[in-house]
Design a protein around this motif. Sequence first.
Motif, PDB file in Angstrom:
ATOM      1  N   THR A   1      -5.960  -0.805   6.213  1.00 61.00           N
ATOM      2  CA  THR A   1      -5.316   0.752   5.265  1.00 61.00           C
ATOM      3  C   THR A   1      -4.578   1.751   5.534  1.00 61.00           C
ATOM      4  O   THR A   1      -4.772   1.934   7.169  1.00 61.00           O
ATOM      5  CB  THR A   1      -6.280   1.419   4.676  1.00 61.00           C
ATOM      6  OG1 THR A   1      -7.105   0.730   4.607  1.00 61.00           O
ATOM      7  CG2 THR A   1      -6.025   2.080   3.299  1.00 61.00           C
ATOM      8  N   VAL A   2      -2.965   1.323   4.924  1.00 56.29           N
ATOM      9  CA  VAL A   2      -2.336   2.708   6.123  1.00 56.29           C
ATOM     10  C   VAL A   2      -2.033   4.050   4.724  1.00 56.29           C
ATOM     11  O   VAL A   2      -2.622   3.917   2.990  1.00 56.29           O
ATOM     12  CB  VAL A   2      -1.118   2.007   5.474  1.00 56.29           C
ATOM     13  CG1 VAL A   2      -0.910   0.975   6.722  1.00 56.29           C
ATOM     14  CG2 VAL A   2      -0.026   1.527   4.263  1.00 56.29           C
ATOM     15  N   LYS A   3      -2.043   5.027   5.350  1.00 57.45           N
ATOM     16  CA  LYS A   3      -1.884   6.251   4.664  1.00 57.45           C
ATOM     17  C   LYS A   3      -1.073   6.894   4.765  1.00 57.45           C
ATOM     18  O   LYS A   3      -0.385   7.741   5.813  1.00 57.45           O
ATOM     19  CB  LYS A   3      -3.090   6.542   4.690  1.00 57.45           C
ATOM     20  CG  LYS A   3      -4.707   6.493   4.338  1.00 57.45           C
ATOM     21  CD  LYS A   3      -5.728   6.914   5.238  1.00 57.45           C
ATOM     22  CE  LYS A   3      -7.329   6.454   4.222  1.00 57.45           C
ATOM     23  NZ  LYS A   3      -7.830   6.513   3.357  1.00 57.45           N
ATOM     24  N   ILE A   4       0.074   7.070   3.432  1.00 58.09           N
ATOM     25  CA  ILE A   4       1.256   8.150   3.731  1.00 58.09           C
ATOM     26  C   ILE A   4       0.824   9.620   3.556  1.00 58.09           C
ATOM     27  O   ILE A   4      -0.110   9.911   4.341  1.00 58.09           O
ATOM     28  CB  ILE A   4       2.039   8.279   2.560  1.00 58.09           C
ATOM     29  CG1 ILE A   4       2.356   7.273   2.186  1.00 58.09           C
ATOM     30  CG2 ILE A   4       3.154   9.237   2.759  1.00 58.09           C
ATOM     31  CD1 ILE A   4       2.568   6.722   0.743  1.00 58.09           C
TER      32      ILE A   4
ATOM     33  N   THR B   1      11.503   2.093  -9.546  1.00 58.17           N
ATOM     34  CA  THR B   1      10.889   3.256  -9.933  1.00 58.17           C
ATOM     35  C   THR B   1       9.484   2.468  -8.764  1.00 58.17           C
ATOM     36  O   THR B   1       9.582   1.316  -8.063  1.00 58.17           O
ATOM     37  CB  THR B   1      10.200   3.664 -10.885  1.00 58.17           C
ATOM     38  OG1 THR B   1       8.930   2.098 -11.174  1.00 58.17           O
ATOM     39  CG2 THR B   1      10.396   3.616 -12.210  1.00 58.17           C
ATOM     40  N   PHE B   2       9.083   3.323  -7.582  1.00 50.58           N
ATOM     41  CA  PHE B   2       7.664   2.969  -7.328  1.00 50.58           C
ATOM     42  C   PHE B   2       6.727   2.088  -8.015  1.00 50.58           C
ATOM     43  O   PHE B   2       5.942   1.385  -7.150  1.00 50.58           O
ATOM     44  CB  PHE B   2       6.488   4.045  -6.807  1.00 50.58           C
ATOM     45  CG  PHE B   2       7.568   4.923  -5.890  1.00 50.58           C
ATOM     46  CD1 PHE B   2       7.987   3.954  -3.809  1.00 50.58           C
ATOM     47  CD2 PHE B   2       8.386   5.813  -5.629  1.00 50.58           C
ATOM     48  CE1 PHE B   2       8.757   4.697  -3.053  1.00 50.58           C
ATOM     49  CE2 PHE B   2       8.931   6.302  -4.496  1.00 50.58           C
ATOM     50  CZ  PHE B   2       9.192   5.684  -2.914  1.00 50.58           C
TER      51      PHE B   2
ATOM     52  N   GLN C   1       0.854  -1.161   0.358  1.00 47.57           N
ATOM     53  CA  GLN C   1      -0.174   0.278  -0.320  1.00 47.57           C
ATOM     54  C   GLN C   1       1.054   1.441  -0.191  1.00 47.57           C
ATOM     55  O   GLN C   1       0.432   2.327  -0.997  1.00 47.57           O
ATOM     56  CB  GLN C   1      -0.980   0.075   0.838  1.00 47.57           C
ATOM     57  CG  GLN C   1      -1.730  -1.452   1.185  1.00 47.57           C
ATOM     58  CD  GLN C   1      -2.808  -1.271   2.207  1.00 47.57           C
ATOM     59  OE1 GLN C   1      -3.560   0.333   2.832  1.00 47.57           O
ATOM     60  NE2 GLN C   1      -2.824  -2.389   3.351  1.00 47.57           N
ATOM     61  N   VAL C   2       2.407   1.022   1.069  1.00 48.88           N
ATOM     62  CA  VAL C   2       2.878   2.353   0.443  1.00 48.88           C
ATOM     63  C   VAL C   2       4.220   2.771  -0.708  1.00 48.88           C
ATOM     64  O   VAL C   2       3.811   3.517  -1.070  1.00 48.88           O
ATOM     65  CB  VAL C   2       3.690   2.266   1.888  1.00 48.88           C
ATOM     66  CG1 VAL C   2       5.304   3.168   1.722  1.00 48.88           C
ATOM     67  CG2 VAL C   2       3.176   2.184   3.344  1.00 48.88           C
ATOM     68  N   ALA C   3       3.696   1.770  -0.886  1.00 50.04           N
ATOM     69  CA  ALA C   3       4.409   1.306  -3.090  1.00 50.04           C
ATOM     70  C   ALA C   3       2.799   1.951  -3.704  1.00 50.04           C
ATOM     71  O   ALA C   3       3.272   3.705  -4.735  1.00 50.04           O
ATOM     72  CB  ALA C   3       4.822   0.528  -3.184  1.00 50.04           C
ATOM     73  N   ILE C   4       1.767   1.987  -4.041  1.00 50.34           N
ATOM     74  CA  ILE C   4       1.104   2.423  -3.818  1.00 50.34           C
ATOM     75  C   ILE C   4       0.599   3.592  -3.740  1.00 50.34           C
ATOM     76  O   ILE C   4       0.247   5.065  -5.370  1.00 50.34           O
ATOM     77  CB  ILE C   4      -0.345   1.735  -3.797  1.00 50.34           C
ATOM     78  CG1 ILE C   4      -0.171  -0.098  -4.146  1.00 50.34           C
ATOM     79  CG2 ILE C   4      -1.381   2.426  -4.987  1.00 50.34           C
ATOM     80  CD1 ILE C   4      -1.021  -1.222  -4.235  1.00 50.34           C
TER      81      ILE C   4
END
Length: 772
Positions: A624-627, A734-735, A594-597
Amino acid sequence: MISIIFMFLFFGYTCGNFLNNTLQYAECLSHCYDQYCPEICNGTTHQGPAMFEAELHCRDTDLLSLHHSDGIFIIQQSTSNITWSKPRVVQGIMSIFSGLKPGQFYRYRVKRVENNSVSKPELTGWFQTIKNDEKPEGIREINVQDIVPISDDIHHLQAQVTFEPGQDLSCYYDVLNWSEKQGLSIGHVNATQYFKFQLNKLDYYCNNTITILATNKGTKEKSNNVSMIIKTPSCLESHKSLIICAPNKVSGLRVKKLQQFDDNIKFQVSWDKPKFLPDNYTVLIEPFDHSKKQITINLSGNLTEFFYYLDEIGLPHVISIVAESHGGISQPISIMNTIKFEKRKQTIINDILIILSSFGMVILAGVIYIYYKNKKTTIKNQYNYCSNINDKVNLAEIYEKSKIIESDIKMEIDPLLSKDEFEIHPVQLRIGKILGSGVSGIVRLGSLEVNNNDWIQVAVKMLQDGPSEDDVKNFKQEILIMKSAGIHRNIVSMIGCCTTSIKPMLIVEYCSQGDLQTYLRNIWNNLLNDANNRKIQIENIKLCHEKNSDIISSMSLGSEQTVAISNQLYDLQQGMLNTKEEISASDLLSFAHQVAIGMEFLSMNRIVHRDLAARNVLVCSDKTVKISDFGLSRDVYQENIYRKQGNGKLPIKWMAIEALTHQIYTTKSDVWSYGILLWEIVTLGCSPYPDISTSIVLELLKEGYRMPRPQNCGIELYEIMRSCWNTRPRCRPTFTKLKQDMDKLLETVSQNDYLNLCNLQQERDDSITDSE
């Protein structure tokens, strides 16, 4: 005398055989000048002046490059008018003389060879090489002539770049090219022929910062930098074909409420018609808090609008759209639609009663307030946005501003922060307890009214008391970047802002489980407690975490210049201490995925985070994780390279080599930090480089040291980490690639042991031992 006559006859015969080839004829004559009697060659027919017209093209400590008229010439070199070098033949418009001495003057004697004859000799002016102690001058101008597709590579472009040298006319240059996707590359240009070079393998729709420095080969001196930003066209602008290229991002996305029914509302969504029509559009509609399943709608590529009905859910919802063609899928664009129901007739009487009741409560509150004011000390400078306080917040902490006047903290009118769809009226907010605070900002739990008596939890960020001009400026910048970033499931998205009140506020999503670092460490503490209950001997692990706790404490104290900074949005450590969260290897891989997305989304929007770490990733109740805190970063659409100013603390152990050495922050440096974040996830929140002082981290990295593989981490996952720590930024993934790699691991996590949590206690202790 007889031998001289014989040689004259011999060379006259030999050179005569080359009369039909001027170049060979000139070579023959040069040998004649060089090895035999010049008087013989001087007897060759002369025809007019040489017309050499030499000008200095460029020079170095041991080299001169001359530009002259076109032709074939016999040239001799001298440092005086007495002794001349062996003659040489040159053809064309450039003559290069090497092996020279620094700071020495040279001149040339030239004869033109043409039509089987030799011209009269011509002397040039004096030309001087560069001195050993002379610093090169910077170039004067950079120009880009053409940016065109590569004939055998449809995925990249090439550009012709010319530049104007400084007055000293240096011959050698270093060229630095930084691009958003490929990172930093360094090349060298030999300008003895032309002051130009070609850039290859440029990405579409990408900014490239070209920096050129003149160099002195003798002393290795370099000139000052001169830079230029080259913005490449999109694939569609270059090829004008959706068979080759993905469509451009949808522009002008807007939503309009058309009609309200008893149980739902009809909306119209529309956008601008693109120049190239895609094959189709895909639309996703989802409640902002993900409480209901998203709606997917597929539309024909010739449409620019559609209609949909939505139940009265009382929450904002997000509309996202992508365009699709044979060439690919466009970047997504999202818009948030806040549902506003009109008051129905049957509720008017209830509303009147509520208003009357509210009015009575206001009068009562006023009486109590006046009484309290007369009895207690006066509370000055009340903030008009605090309409209600929950969770027994300290009133003095919010209201007492006796040392500050309103004009000091009110955000000035800024055209960039004018009212828009994000502007929220302060009365829609209820401010609660403090979630976290920093040097310049404070974050509180809040409730936002999105419809009549429908409230959602939010996080409200505001400035501390007595903010400086820089604090206010940075807060404006944060709001602007949050607006430009848009909405995405894996970033902490902006809900709204209040810029017209006495004290500005930024309203963002609320993530109930706090930051990922604390979340993982609490899970680790639970594992330790469970192990103690089972009477397992884990003294070594305790020692490891005692060391790690020291590191955490030093981070909190912030006593050193080099310790990592925590600029996290908020921290719910107190609320997490007593929780027991179930975790699996799939959950941890999902966090990384999720962080990569989320980082892919930010990089596509040209935003560099600069402090990606577990402490700046927030966790929601559904895992769910959020930056977060990307609003503190810089939009690199214009700047491309962000250089940190001042002497602020830096998160040393999360930073890439080029960020530590040259303060250059790019998407590729974010990739390095992502590798560190992966290590944090694998070790359940352990601090990177344990027992290694931040003062020596850079030297170790330069020597090639990288953190070893934790024993509970599979080889495939560790290889992904290591790829993020490549010394050369352009060689890091790349991400998008990282997202794909993590997706593959998640697909087969049940069959492969990428991450072993069963023996994590012993393995974590071993990993710390290895790193020592």
